[in-house]
Design an enzyme around this catalytic site. Structure first.
Site, short mmCIF file in Angstrom:
data_model
loop_
_atom_site.label_atom_id
_atom_site.label_comp_id
_atom_site.label_asym_id
_atom_site.label_seq_id
_atom_site.Cartn_x
_atom_site.Cartn_y
_atom_site.Cartn_z
N TYR A 22 39.76 -39.49 17.17
CA TYR A 22 38.80 -39.29 16.66
C TYR A 22 38.55 -37.59 15.27
O TYR A 22 38.25 -36.34 16.54
CB TYR A 22 37.65 -39.12 17.46
N PRO A 61 27.47 -50.43 22.09
CA PRO A 61 26.35 -50.74 22.35
C PRO A 61 24.96 -51.89 21.41
O PRO A 61 23.44 -52.46 21.80
CB PRO A 61 25.59 -49.61 23.91
N LEU A 62 24.57 -50.53 19.89
CA LEU A 62 23.61 -50.73 19.69
C LEU A 62 24.30 -51.23 18.47
O LEU A 62 23.50 -51.40 16.96
CB LEU A 62 23.02 -49.20 18.98
N THR A 84 25.69 -50.15 11.49
CA THR A 84 24.88 -50.61 11.34
C THR A 84 24.18 -51.51 12.36
O THR A 84 25.14 -52.84 13.02
CB THR A 84 25.47 -52.19 10.11
N1 LIG Z 1 36.57 -48.87 22.39
C1 LIG Z 1 36.91 -48.66 21.47
O1 LIG Z 1 37.38 -48.85 20.32
C2 LIG Z 1 35.39 -48.17 20.64
C3 LIG Z 1 35.13 -48.59 19.81
C4 LIG Z 1 33.64 -48.12 18.53
C5 LIG Z 1 33.01 -46.82 19.91
N2 LIG Z 1 33.56 -46.44 21.15
C6 LIG Z 1 32.65 -45.38 21.75
O2 LIG Z 1 31.25 -45.77 21.70
C7 LIG Z 1 30.65 -45.28 21.36
C8 LIG Z 1 29.44 -45.93 20.50
O3 LIG Z 1 29.89 -46.63 19.38
P1 LIG Z 1 28.88 -46.53 18.62
O4 LIG Z 1 28.64 -44.45 17.83
O5 LIG Z 1 30.08 -46.57 17.55
O6 LIG Z 1 28.22 -46.94 17.92
P2 LIG Z 1 26.20 -47.59 18.44
O7 LIG Z 1 26.54 -46.92 19.65
O8 LIG Z 1 26.68 -49.05 18.59
O9 LIG Z 1 25.86 -46.50 17.56
C9 LIG Z 1 25.73 -45.56 17.04
C10 LIG Z 1 25.01 -45.93 15.68
O10 LIG Z 1 23.56 -46.11 15.61
C11 LIG Z 1 22.72 -45.41 14.89
N3 LIG Z 1 21.71 -44.90 16.23
C12 LIG Z 1 22.20 -44.44 17.83
N4 LIG Z 1 20.62 -44.43 18.76
C13 LIG Z 1 19.87 -44.92 17.93
C14 LIG Z 1 18.68 -44.60 17.77
N5 LIG Z 1 17.43 -44.40 18.52
N6 LIG Z 1 17.68 -45.47 16.67
C15 LIG Z 1 18.28 -45.60 15.16
N7 LIG Z 1 19.70 -46.01 14.97
C16 LIG Z 1 20.76 -44.70 15.94
C17 LIG Z 1 23.65 -44.58 14.27
O11 LIG Z 1 23.32 -43.12 13.89
P3 LIG Z 1 22.52 -41.81 14.24
O12 LIG Z 1 24.54 -40.90 14.35
O13 LIG Z 1 21.86 -41.52 12.39
O14 LIG Z 1 21.98 -41.84 14.95
C18 LIG Z 1 24.93 -44.80 14.97
O15 LIG Z 1 25.09 -45.00 13.23
C19 LIG Z 1 30.90 -44.58 19.95
O16 LIG Z 1 30.46 -43.05 20.28
C20 LIG Z 1 32.85 -44.10 21.09
O17 LIG Z 1 32.68 -43.44 21.70
C21 LIG Z 1 34.78 -47.02 21.71
#
Ligand SMILES: NC(=O)c1ccc[n+]([C@@H]2O[C@H](COP(=O)([O-])OP(=O)(O)OC[C@H]3O[C@@H](n4cnc5c(N)ncnc54)[C@H](OP(=O)(O)O)[C@@H]3O)[C@@H](O)[C@H]2O)c1
Length: 298
Positions: free
Chosen positions: A71, A222-223, A227
């Site tokens: 990252y 998880p969200l 998007t």
């Molecule tokens: N193993 C893998 O291949 C893999 C792939 C993807 C991710 N990951 C891990 O999983 C973690 C979580 O996944 P992710 O970060 O991709 O996606 P996520 O947790 O599903 O969603 C993140 C997105 O949601 C927004 N968000 C977060 N909280 C919110 C809220 N309360 N209200 C509205 N929007 C909100 C964030 O924007 P803002 O920043 O504006 O809040 C960001 O755009 C990552 O940080 C990473 O550590 C692992």
């Protein structure tokens, strides 16, 4: 960094202990991917804001942080170190290997024994630790998820690095049930991190298999990632409960299975607070049935 948990049993969704490890974490943790720049490449626009998110998470009781040295690359781990070093005793940092980011910002796989060993040393250096708590081997898979194929070479490489004392425990990411079973012949697997949320439920059966073995299932995105989830059903349930849709989506995951650990990602302290407060949301049987219908409609 072993478990010396001072949080109450019920805070942040309660506790979970990774199997056969001393690591006990609150079920709501934090995913650090959003702390790098756009496209998870380069530095964030506002480094102070990134530091503030991590410090607020830990101050609220988060003791499980997900990261990767690819990252940024390197930047997210360096921000974690700047924000939190010396690390709290009970903090468990989970990192992952299997990718690299060349100068053009593309995502390339990096899965040879040499690549994996170099990535372990990158993580050790940038996090400034002597051993990594948990390392997930992240299989590249296909565009929409895991793809079958042996991961024996990669898992045996990690097991060797574990014997050298550089890795404490091993997990997997973006894998199938067959790959999990193969990996378990070479190493003790403590967690699986795959794509899963209210709308993407391909891993329902795998979650139940892992629950029976006491292995953590850690849904990435998880969200639903960059998007975030949009659903009129989700919005209606959230409105009825006086909460936010993203909080309901996280609460649903906590209710789905006791081995699910959350690592929602955010670059904003406001969103972080909302996400951590999702632990306080109680969903009724009717709420859960309505939310279960979201995936059925996809
Ligand atoms: N193993 C893998 O291949 C893999 C792939 C993807 C991710 N990951 C891990 O999983 C973690 C979580 O996944 P992710 O970060 O991709 O996606 P996520 O947790 O599903 O969603 C993140 C997105 O949601 C927004 N968000 C977060 N909280 C919110 C809220 N309360 N209200 C509205 N929007 C909100 C964030 O924007 P803002 O920043 O504006 O809040 C960001 O755009 C990552 O940080 C990473 O550590 C692992």
């Amino acid at each position: 960094m072993n478990s010396n948990n001072t949080m109450s049993e019920s805070a942040l969704g309660g506790r979970f202990t990774f199997p056969r490890t001393p690591f006990t974490v609150q079920r709501i943790g934090y995913g650090a991917m959003q702390l790098a720049g756009p496209g998870v490449f380069g530095p964030p626009k506002d480094r102070e804001a990134a530091l503030a998110v991590l410090r607020e998470a830990v101050a609220t009781g988060v003791n499980h942080i997900d990261t990767a040295d690819f990252y940024g690359p390197h930047i997210t781990n360096q921000i974690i170190r700047q924000a939190l070093y010396p690390y709290p005793e009970d903090l468990v940092i989970v990192t992952k290997l299997g990718a690299m980011r060349p100068a053009d910002g593309s995502w390339q796989s990096a899965i040879s024994p040499q690549d994996l060993t170099a990535a372990v040393h990158d993580n050790l250096r940038n996090l400034d630790v002597e051993a990594l708590d948990i390392v997930n081997y992240r299989a590249m898979g296909a565009i929409h998820g895991p793809a079958e194929g042996s991961i024996a070479e990669q898992v045996t490489t990690l097991a060797g690095l574990q014997r050298q004392g550089l890795i404490r425990h091993i997990g997997l990411s973006n894998v199938t049930a067959t790959q999990l079973a193969e990996a378990q012949t070479f190493a003790d697997i403590v967690c699986v991190q795959n794509n899963y949320n209210l709308a993407t439920r391909g891993d329902d059966a795998l979650i139940d298999v892992l629950a029976r073995q006491g292995i953590a299932y850690v849904p990435f995105s998880p969200l639903a990632g960059s998007t975030p989830l949009q659903s009129s059903t989700l919005s209606a349930v959230a409105e009825r409960l006086g909460s936010k849709p993203m909080q309901v989506a996280l609460a649903w995951l906590l209710h789905r299975s006791p081995n699910i650990l959350l690592i929602p990602g955010t670059s904003s302290v406001g969103h972080l607070r909302e996400n951590l407060a999702a632990a306080n949301l109680k969903l009724s049987r009717e709420d859960l049935a309505e939310l279960d219908g979201i995936a059925a409609k996809n």
